[in-house]
Design a protein around this motif. Sequence first.
Motif, mmCIF file in Angstrom:
data_model
loop_
_atom_site.group_PDB
_atom_site.id
_atom_site.type_symbol
_atom_site.label_atom_id
_atom_site.label_comp_id
_atom_site.label_asym_id
_atom_site.label_seq_id
_atom_site.Cartn_x
_atom_site.Cartn_y
_atom_site.Cartn_z
ATOM 1 N N ARG A 1 0.849 -1.192 0.000
ATOM 2 C CA ARG A 1 0.000 0.000 0.000
ATOM 3 C C ARG A 1 0.886 1.244 0.000
ATOM 4 N N TRP A 2 0.303 2.331 -0.439
ATOM 5 C CA TRP A 2 1.005 3.610 -0.435
ATOM 6 C C TRP A 2 0.747 4.303 0.889
ATOM 7 N N GLU A 3 1.820 4.768 1.503
ATOM 8 C CA GLU A 3 1.740 5.525 2.750
ATOM 9 C C GLU A 3 2.550 6.793 2.581
ATOM 10 N N LEU B 1 5.113 8.989 4.435
ATOM 11 C CA LEU B 1 6.047 8.952 5.557
ATOM 12 C C LEU B 1 6.803 10.268 5.593
ATOM 13 N N ASN B 2 6.466 11.101 6.553
ATOM 14 C CA ASN B 2 7.132 12.392 6.722
ATOM 15 C C ASN B 2 7.054 13.215 5.433
ATOM 16 N N GLY B 3 5.886 13.170 4.782
ATOM 17 C CA GLY B 3 5.657 13.942 3.565
ATOM 18 C C GLY B 3 6.105 13.266 2.282
ATOM 19 N N VAL B 4 6.657 12.050 2.368
ATOM 20 C CA VAL B 4 7.148 11.345 1.186
ATOM 21 C C VAL B 4 6.250 10.148 0.904
ATOM 22 N N GLU B 5 5.656 10.126 -0.293
ATOM 23 C CA GLU B 5 4.814 8.997 -0.670
ATOM 24 C C GLU B 5 5.695 7.764 -0.836
ATOM 25 N N SER B 6 5.317 6.677 -0.185
ATOM 26 C CA SER B 6 6.144 5.475 -0.176
ATOM 27 C C SER B 6 5.277 4.247 -0.379
ATOM 28 N N TYR B 7 5.765 3.330 -1.193
ATOM 29 C CA TYR B 7 5.102 2.047 -1.367
ATOM 30 C C TYR B 7 5.656 1.117 -0.295
ATOM 31 N N VAL B 8 4.793 0.617 0.561
ATOM 32 C CA VAL B 8 5.232 -0.168 1.718
ATOM 33 C C VAL B 8 4.662 -1.580 1.631
ATOM 34 N N GLY B 9 5.561 -2.528 1.755
ATOM 35 C CA GLY B 9 5.158 -3.922 1.876
ATOM 36 C C GLY B 9 5.336 -4.328 3.328
ATOM 37 N N THR B 10 4.299 -4.873 3.929
ATOM 38 C CA THR B 10 4.353 -5.276 5.335
ATOM 39 C C THR B 10 4.052 -6.763 5.417
ATOM 40 N N PRO B 11 4.874 -7.534 6.112
ATOM 41 C CA PRO B 11 4.609 -8.967 6.255
ATOM 42 C C PRO B 11 3.237 -9.225 6.865
ATOM 43 N N SER B 12 2.618 -10.311 6.458
ATOM 44 C CA SER B 12 1.294 -10.634 6.976
ATOM 45 C C SER B 12 1.361 -11.298 8.345
ATOM 46 N N PRO C 1 5.311 -1.364 -11.547
ATOM 47 C CA PRO C 1 4.909 -2.594 -10.851
ATOM 48 C C PRO C 1 6.078 -3.522 -10.524
ATOM 49 N N ASN C 2 7.133 -3.523 -11.332
ATOM 50 C CA ASN C 2 8.299 -4.367 -11.033
ATOM 51 C C ASN C 2 8.810 -4.078 -9.628
ATOM 52 N N ALA C 3 8.977 -2.798 -9.292
ATOM 53 C CA ALA C 3 9.479 -2.412 -7.974
ATOM 54 C C ALA C 3 8.502 -2.843 -6.884
ATOM 55 N N GLN C 4 7.224 -2.632 -7.111
ATOM 56 C CA GLN C 4 6.217 -2.995 -6.115
ATOM 57 C C GLN C 4 6.208 -4.502 -5.860
ATOM 58 N N LEU C 5 6.343 -5.279 -6.928
ATOM 59 C CA LEU C 5 6.342 -6.731 -6.768
ATOM 60 C C LEU C 5 7.581 -7.209 -6.005
ATOM 61 N N LEU C 6 8.721 -6.559 -6.219
ATOM 62 C CA LEU C 6 9.920 -6.902 -5.445
ATOM 63 C C LEU C 6 9.727 -6.562 -3.973
ATOM 64 N N VAL C 7 9.165 -5.395 -3.706
ATOM 65 C CA VAL C 7 8.879 -5.012 -2.319
ATOM 66 C C VAL C 7 7.949 -6.043 -1.679
ATOM 67 N N ASP C 8 6.908 -6.431 -2.402
ATOM 68 C CA ASP C 8 5.964 -7.433 -1.880
ATOM 69 C C ASP C 8 6.652 -8.756 -1.589
ATOM 70 N N ASN D 1 8.610 -12.497 2.876
ATOM 71 C CA ASN D 1 9.658 -13.214 3.602
ATOM 72 C C ASN D 1 9.947 -12.585 4.961
ATOM 73 N N GLY D 2 8.998 -11.806 5.470
ATOM 74 C CA GLY D 2 9.098 -11.293 6.825
ATOM 75 C C GLY D 2 9.847 -9.987 6.983
ATOM 76 N N ILE D 3 10.034 -9.229 5.899
ATOM 77 C CA ILE D 3 10.788 -7.986 5.976
ATOM 78 C C ILE D 3 9.890 -6.836 5.542
ATOM 79 N N LYS D 4 9.745 -5.833 6.411
ATOM 80 C CA LYS D 4 8.983 -4.637 6.040
ATOM 81 C C LYS D 4 9.923 -3.655 5.373
ATOM 82 N N GLU D 5 9.483 -3.082 4.292
ATOM 83 C CA GLU D 5 10.348 -2.083 3.661
ATOM 84 C C GLU D 5 9.542 -1.035 2.933
ATOM 85 N N PRO D 6 10.099 0.158 2.727
ATOM 86 C CA PRO D 6 9.374 1.101 1.951
ATOM 87 C C PRO D 6 9.955 1.216 0.595
#
Length: 196
Positions: free
Chosen positions: A20-22, A24-35, A56-63, A68-73
Amino acid sequence: MSLCEDCIKGIRHEGNPEGRWETLNGVESYVGTPSGEYRKDTVLLFVCDVFGPQLPNAQLLVDDFASNGIKEPPDLFEKDGIPFDFLESEENRQAFDLPAWLGRHGPAESSRPLLDKVITALKDQGVTMFAATGYCYGGRLVFDLAFENITSASIANHPSLLESPDDLEKYFTTSRAPLLLNTCSDDELFPPPVQS
């Protein structure tokens, strides 16, 4: 090492991004969060290539990292990444003014302040440990974060905009973070003598 013509080539990956897009401190970031359960004090900073996180390539890599248990923006280009249609057409690539784009998006002048804002926001959320993985353009920023020992581990994938061998020597004399470099076996900007 500078950007080469291969830096604006590639294919578009298929799939449905799940992050999802969040802001963060004024910067739009695509964030993948482990389930499931994951370390909430640790983040992998995904530092994108010149296409930006809207590709989408970047988003799919983030996902995938998130699965695998790693949150990243973060969107380092403020929605001005290189257009996706470059992936389909040589004509589009040749018509694009890459030096002008880089003039607007220099890593130190433009993107690093945005990355720093995201890091500050994540620290405010309780993150105490950062690792970084950067792709092409993002590899420069991974090195810069490591120079300041902001990150505890670094991955640079076909890094561009580096001064070789100066940046590698600086890395090994100033950074405490282990470094994984993924490069091409035949890279004119990163030849075997520099790799060893």
